[in-house]
Design a protein around this motif. Structure first.
Motif, PDB file in Angstrom:
ATOM      1  N   GLY A  36      59.113  -4.259   0.305  1.00  0.00           N
ATOM      2  CA  GLY A  36      59.306  -4.815  -1.025  1.00  0.00           C
ATOM      3  C   GLY A  36      60.752  -4.958  -1.450  1.00  0.00           C
ATOM      4  N   LEU A  37      61.672  -4.521  -0.596  1.00  0.00           N
ATOM      5  CA  LEU A  37      63.081  -4.606  -0.959  1.00  0.00           C
ATOM      6  C   LEU A  37      63.766  -5.673  -0.123  1.00  0.00           C
ATOM      7  CD1 LEU A  37      64.125  -0.881  -1.170  1.00  0.00           C
ATOM      8  CD2 LEU A  37      63.808  -2.471  -3.038  1.00  0.00           C
ATOM      9  N   VAL A  38      64.653  -6.380  -0.766  1.00  0.00           N
ATOM     10  CA  VAL A  38      65.412  -7.389  -0.034  1.00  0.00           C
ATOM     11  C   VAL A  38      66.449  -6.673   0.824  1.00  0.00           C
ATOM     12  CG1 VAL A  38      66.981  -9.337  -0.240  1.00  0.00           C
ATOM     13  CG2 VAL A  38      65.053  -9.107  -1.798  1.00  0.00           C
ATOM     14  N   ASP A  79      64.457   5.750  -1.053  1.00  0.00           N
ATOM     15  CA  ASP A  79      64.300   6.515  -2.267  1.00  0.00           C
ATOM     16  C   ASP A  79      62.854   6.893  -2.571  1.00  0.00           C
ATOM     17  OD1 ASP A  79      66.776   6.833  -4.210  1.00  0.00           O
ATOM     18  OD2 ASP A  79      64.895   7.239  -5.261  1.00  0.00           O
ATOM     19  N   HIS A  80      62.115   7.201  -1.540  1.00  0.00           N
ATOM     20  CA  HIS A  80      60.798   7.763  -1.793  1.00  0.00           C
ATOM     21  C   HIS A  80      61.026   9.239  -2.092  1.00  0.00           C
ATOM     22  CE1 HIS A  80      58.897   4.146  -0.458  1.00  0.00           C
ATOM     23  NE2 HIS A  80      59.604   4.180   0.637  1.00  0.00           N
ATOM     24  N   ASP A  81      60.034   9.834  -2.691  1.00  0.00           N
ATOM     25  CA  ASP A  81      60.217  11.227  -3.082  1.00  0.00           C
ATOM     26  C   ASP A  81      60.434  12.122  -1.881  1.00  0.00           C
ATOM     27  OD1 ASP A  81      59.988  10.409  -5.561  1.00  0.00           O
ATOM     28  OD2 ASP A  81      57.924  11.052  -5.882  1.00  0.00           O
TER      29      ASP A  81
END
Lengths: 789, 445
Positions: free
Chosen positions: A385-387, A629-631
């Motif tokens: 989901g990130l460019v 940046d996942h937990d």
């Protein structure tokens, strides 16, 4: 000022057109003297085409006195150029005899001269009409993969570019209506070409150096996708297609519409295509059977439209078009170790083209062709989901061709060509720094008939400047394995050296061609050329991970050195950055009349200072972890990629292409074709991803309402491999096309079935970067309906 | 071929030229100052985290936001939001950006990737890639976002047409980063175009009488946070008709009303409200609709159309600020610099006014120091629905210019245009993200 002057000339010649006009009348017939109705007749210097009437007759009321040239063509016949001397009283009984041919002959629009499979010194292939519709695939390379001398670098069916005689990437120029496609497809095999086959009217392939017309980037050939986005007539006609393909559940809808009123012509086309992951005969990844029968992440969705309008003049047209293309596709094989991170690419392109052609009978100038384009391209690689990385290419191009009326028997013209590409890649995998490339070129092309001999000469000078103001050199990222001393580097600060780089190149090209009609229905073509190419920004300035190729790419601005311990390291190069120069010899023998025809071609191409990627034995971190940046911290550590350095060496490519056409019954035709290329380094060694020997047979039936063809193509194994490249097994593909035509009140319908790889063979193209991960699709049947009006 | 190598302390120059008329190739390479990327800190070298910070710019008509590294103006990342954001705010420490997708009932957050942590004996700076946060807020019509010292208040207006009531959420940066849940939310009994100010455990928010027709509230209440909800503790006496705009400073919280400004101050846990009526400078129909303040300051700034009033809560005075706008100039944006020493005003004619503070006794007075023309373009060419926007960093004002499709940088201290950032798209909103003040290893300019 120059332009103004030329416009003044053109206007004066417009108004004086009728001053010394004479009439010209004639008839087009076949070998038995029967008139050919519907033959197209073109008079050099006069805009537009005349269609011969039922008696095969044509007539011009205003033709200038003196030498003129007619070009006559009709389906099923070989094209013919006729030179006439118009006396002051005019000419009334010209008889043009066209020879039958079993070879499909379509003119290339990309050349200022008449050029087709049987008429040019340089080998060309044109795909058009139903043949194009039968072969069109979702990517350009796959569309052309069956053409002689052309292979696809198949990339999991989501992207592919044509390989011409073993060359691709920055050596094969992809153009759209003769203007650069303006995408990022020359930089990576996972980047799709931004030209669409389903709305194209024809696709032209020029095999061999075509730098003369197109510039430096066409040293290996050109693929020109032609559509009618800038309409040249106001006739109302259209075409639509609906198709479903089984192997990937692909749905396609496309349409083309032309119309107009009075002097205005309009064009509208559009397409929409959506597909799921495609099925394969066995496991996708070679030797790893995970139970899945599909290539993961190979789904794609794309749509686009084009709108164009023209103002029609008596002697030409001026038109403008706007096109928009959106494409979202998975990038298969973009995984890291055991982790499956789906990477998708989201591409969009806006393109404006202005095209014009004006013809003049009188005066020195016979035609002015103008092509301008502005293209804004962007594609983002999206992960979780990130460019991750964005590639942008903003390009502008202008080409003006001035063709002159016959001078001492010579036809030809001058071409002025400007191109600017502002390329930027940003993000984690931006292996090439932002750069601006400008090129300005002047080319001269002339041809003259000497009896049965046609001579073609050309020369081009070009100036290419390439500027990048932020070339990065992260020295410490690259290291040898087992290099203990550097282990702690990743913890400390990393120093990235930065440079501004300015390159200026002045490549030139010279070519000479001969076409000798040594006997009726035969000719011999010879083409000799010397062409130069300026390296692309990616070949010079790269320094970074390129996941599409699974390598860490380093440009030719850097060089491999050895320190006092004998360890290898990278530094700035101390050598001159050179132009690539190709000397090409092409010989073609053709028989084009009668039921049996053939085109045999041999070529020898020596390229000095050829840029290619050399494995350095060093490794670099991909800089590509998945801790977004996942937990929970799931940093898998950086993947190590092998470092490939662009090096220069002399290479030789030689091979042959052959096609034989046998119309053994009026409705049946057998075509046999084969091609082979050997690509090797002058000092020993082979180039990577070189297509193998290929032989094919195709049996075609063309009935009143039913037509079809059955093709079998054998791709042989490839064991001439580059260092660290593996051999690839051969495979055989069986294809079948069937079409049923029916006319419904002025609307022609065709219901068709396209079968590919009917034996469900596991096929891994040697030319693909993903041959281990993504074989060709398995058995596939497409059902579609097409309408024309 | 000539090959030259010349070494200076940081500049290496390589030139290679082939001397032929055609087939010529020349290369010129000039080395620039290197970039230093910090390691992962095992050797406890903070490396160099850029003071310049980052800039988040939204694109008109797009859900894509672009983040630029201001040290070299490079594009760091383009992130795709769910929808196009209507407005953008930075969190109290300027680490996160809040992107308010009002029409789509969503607030998304982006981590700018530059922040510092208090490690007891020192502040530790960090730098990483920008990222879209998992944390987001859902609610009907999120509109005003306000900042306290540590807290953020997001006011959701609700939707009168569909009978959805307003609500307000209060949370801190800790909620954004790790502790995603458990922040308090209050649900009102009606919709309103309201406002809230978060201050410690207290939240000052507006109330609207559901029986009135105006969507603007007219009362102010104090709420106290209890876990995931609030208790309404107090409703303040002074009415505040047609309330719009709020702010807080060192001493007080203020709300703007049609007839004046209600100021709420604290004394020994007792909160009292009083109203400062509009001064005689106000003409008929004129009112303060926007309030600004410096968190550590003592003044409020009330914006009434193009006029700005300096409000002294203690003395109850309102004084017009002379910022000398050109004829026809509309005030687009008003900000207090991060050090509280400069007022920055951007107007529709493309001028940036900088007003500096002068201490007169106990009071601060503001005087126009500079007026800069920040756009060479004709403001008449402004694309429909666009306007100049600005954001402030420690040392610079960044102005997004939709006509030129660039961001202009103005040095706050010497009031000069110091650079530009070409965008390639029409900017809409922007915010600066980074470390406020000088970062721990800071190399000041």
């Amino acid at each position: 000022m120059v332009r103004k002057h030329l416009i003044a000339i053109s206007l004066s010649s417009l108004f004086s057109a009728t001053a010394i006009a004479q009439s010209l009348q004639g008839q087009v017939v076949d070998e038995s003297g029967q008139p050919i109705s519907g033959a197209s007749v073109q008079l050099h210097g006069v805009y537009g085409t005349q269609v011969a009437n039922e008696q095969g007759q044509f007539s011009y009321s205003q033709v200038r006195e003196g030498k003129v040239e007619l070009h006559v063509s009709a389906p099923g016949f070989a094209h013919k150029s006729v030179r006439l001397n118009i006396p002051s009283q005019g000419l009334a009984d010209v008889r043009v005899v066209l020879l039958d041919t079993s070879i499909e002959v379509v003119d290339v629009t990309a050349s200022p001269f008449h050029a087709s499979a049987i008429e040019s010194a340089l080998p060309v292939t044109v795909l058009s009409g139903d043949k194009l519709r039968n072969k069109q695939a979702s990517t350009l390379g796959d569309t052309l993969a069956g053409e002689v001398g052309v292979h696809s670098n198949f990339h999991g069916s989501v992207a592919s570019t044509p390989i011409i005689r073993g060359l691709d990437g920055p050596r094969v120029l992809i153009t759209q209506n003769g203007l650069d496609a303006g995408d990022a497809s020359r930089v990576g095999p996972d980047h799709a070409v931004s030209a669409e086959a389903s709305t194209a009217t024809q696709i032209e392939v020029l095999r061999g150096p075509a730098t003369l017309f197109y510039g430096s980037g066409a040293i290996g050939g050109v693929v020109n996708v032609v559509d009618n986005r800038v309409p040249t007539d106001n006739q109302t006609r259209g075409e639509w297609t609906l198709e479903h393909t089984s192997v990937n559940d692909q749905k396609l809808a496309a349409f083309n519409l032309n119309s107009g009123l009075d002097r205005f012509a309009l064009h509208l086309d559009g397409y929409w295509r959506e597909s799921d992951d495609y099925k394969v005969p066995g496991p996708a990844e070679q030797g790893i059977d995970d139970g899945a029968d599909k290539v993961k992440n190979s789904a794609a969705q794309s749509h686009g439209f084009t709108l164009g309008g023209s103002y029609l003049l008596d002697n030409g047209y001026v038109g403008i078009s706007y096109g928009r293309l959106d494409r979202e596709y998975g990038v298969p094989g973009h995984s890291h170790g055991d982790e499956d991170v789906a990477v998708t690419a989201d591409m969009q392109q806006d393109r404006v083209q202005l095209l014009s052609e004006l013809r003049f009978e009188q005066g020195f100038i016979s035609a002015i062709r103008t092509k301008l384009s502005y293209t804004d391209y962007e594609h983002a690689e999206i992960e979780s989901g990130l460019v991750g990385t964005t590639f942008a290419n903003e390009s502008k191009e202008a080409r003006v061709e001035f063709l002159h009326n016959e001078v001492l028997g010579w036809h030809g013209g001058l071409s002025l060509h400007y191109k600017r590409s502002d390329f930027a890649a940003t993000g984690a995998e931006a292996f090439t720094p932002p750069s601006v490339t400008d090129s300005l070129a002047l080319a001269l092309m002339e041809e003259r008939h000497f009896g049965p001999l046609l001579a073609q000469l050309g020369a081009r000078i070009e100036r290419v400047t390439l500027k990048a103001d932020n070339v990065l050199f992260p020295e410490a990222v690259v290291h040898a394995h087992g290099d203990e001393g550097h282990e702690d580097l990743s913890h400390g600060d990393q120093v990235i050296r930065r440079f501004t780089a300015e390159h200026e190149f002045e490549p030139y090209s010279l070519s000479a061609g001969l076409v000798w009609d040594f006997s009726e229905g035969y000719n011999l073509g010879l083409s000799l050329s010397h062409s130069q190419r300026a390296p692309a920004a990616s070949e010079l300035l790269s320094f970074g991970p390129h996941i599409g190729t699974g390598s860490y790419e380093v440009g030719a601005l850097f060089k491999l050195y050895q320190d006092e311990h004998g360890d290898a390291y990278l530094g700035l190069t101390d050598q001159a950055v050179d132009l690539e120069s190709a000397n090409n010899l092409d010989l073609t023998l053709r028989k084009f009349s009668g039921d049996l025809g053939f085109i045999l071609n041999g070529f020898y191409n020596r390229v000095d200072n050829y840029y290619y990627q050399q494995n350095t034995g060093l490794f670099a971190e991909s800089g590509h972890d998945h801790s977004h940046d996942h937990d929970h911290d799931h940093d898998h550590g950086d993947e190590e990629l092998p470092v490939y350095l662009f090096a220069q060496d002399d290479v030789v490519l030689h091979g042959f292409e052959s096609q034989l056409f046998w119309q053994f019954l009026s409705e049946w035709k057998l075509t046999l074709q084969g091609d082979y290329v050997r690509a090797r380094l002058q000092d020993g060694g082979d180039l990577p991803r070189t297509p193998p020997l290929r032989l094919g047979a195709n049996l075609a039936y063309e009935g009143q309402s039913l037509s079809g063809d059955l093709g079998v193509t054998r791709y042989f194994n490839q064991d001439r491999t580059a260092a660290l490249e593996s051999d690839t097994d051969g495979y055989t593909l069986v294809d079948l096309n069937l079409t049923y035509h029916l006319g419904v009140s002025g609307h022609e319908l065709a219901i068709y079935l396209k079968g590919h790889n009917l034996t469900d063979e596991e096929a891994r193209p040697h030319t693909s970067f993903l041959k281990h991960l993504a074989p060709l699709p398995g058995r596939s049947v497409a059902l579609g309906i097409r309408g024309y009006f | 071929m000539i090959l030259q190598t010349r070494l200076k302390h940081l500049s290496l120059f390589v030139a290679a030229a082939m001397l032929a008329a055609c087939g010529d190739a020349t290369t010129e390479i000039v080395e620039k100052e290197p970039v230093v990327v910090p390691g992962d800190g095992d050797d406890h070298d903070h490396g160099s985290v850029s003071d310049a910070g980052r800039l988040l710019v939204t694109s008109k008509g797009s859900n894509q936001v672009s983040l630029y590294q201001l040290e070299d103006n490079s594009l760091l990342a383009t992130l795709g939001l769910t929808n196009e954001p209507a407005s953008v705010y930075a969190s109290p420490t300027k680490r996160y950006a809040l992107l308010v997708e009002r029409n789509d009932d969503l607030v998304e957050l982006v981590d700018g990737g530059v922040w510092q942590e208090d490690h007891g004996d020192h502040l530790h700076p960090y730098e990483q890639a920008p990222a879209l946060m998992d944390f987001s807020l859902y609610g009907s019509r999120p509109t005003h976002v306000t900042l306290g010292e540590e807290q953020i208040a997001v006011f959701f207006d609700g939707d009168g047409q569909n009978g959805v009531s307003a609500s307000v959420a209060m949370f801190s940066e800790a909620h954004i980063g790790t502790d995603n849940e458990g922040y308090p939310i209050h649900q009102f009994d009606t919709h309103m175009h309201g406002a809230a100010q978060a201050r410690g455990e207290n939240l000052f928010a507006t109330l609207r009488d559901a029986n009135t027709t105006s969507t603007l509230p007219d009362r102010i209440a104090r709420f106290h946070a209890h876990g995931d909800h609030f208790h309404q503790e107090q409703t303040f006496e002074p009415l505040c008709p047609a309330l719009h705009g709020s702010a807080q400073n060192h001493d007080a919280v203020a709300f703007a009303c049609a007839d004046g400004v209600v100021v709420i101050s604290e004394d020994n846990d007792q909160f009292t409200a009083s109203k400062i009526p509009n001064s005689t400078d106000f003409t008929e129909g004129m009112r303060i609709g926007t309030l600004r303040a410096y968190l550590e300051g003592e003044q409020f700034f009330g914006i009434a159309g193009t006029s700005v009033f300096v409000i002294n809560a203690e003395t109850g005075e309102m004084e017009a600020l002379d910022w000398q706008p050109h004829d026809g100039a509309k005030l687009l944006s008003f900000e207090v610099s991060l050090d509280g020493e400069t007022l920055v005003i951007l107007d529709s004619e493309g001028y940036l006014s900088l007003l500096n503070a002068h201490q007169h006794g106990d009071e601060l007075h503001w005087e126009l120091a500079h007026k800069l023309d920040i756009s060479e373009a004709d403001v008449a060419d402004m694309p429909e629905g666009s306007r100049f926007e600005m954001t402030l960093s420690n040392d610079y004002v960044y102005i997004a210019d939709p006509i030129e499709k660039h961001v202009l940088m103005v040095d706050l201290h010497d009031a000069t245009v110091s650079g530009e950032l070409a965008l390639g798209f029409i900017p809409n909103k922007l915010t600066w993200l980074g470390i406020v003040g000088e970062s721990a290893d800071g190399h000041a300019h």
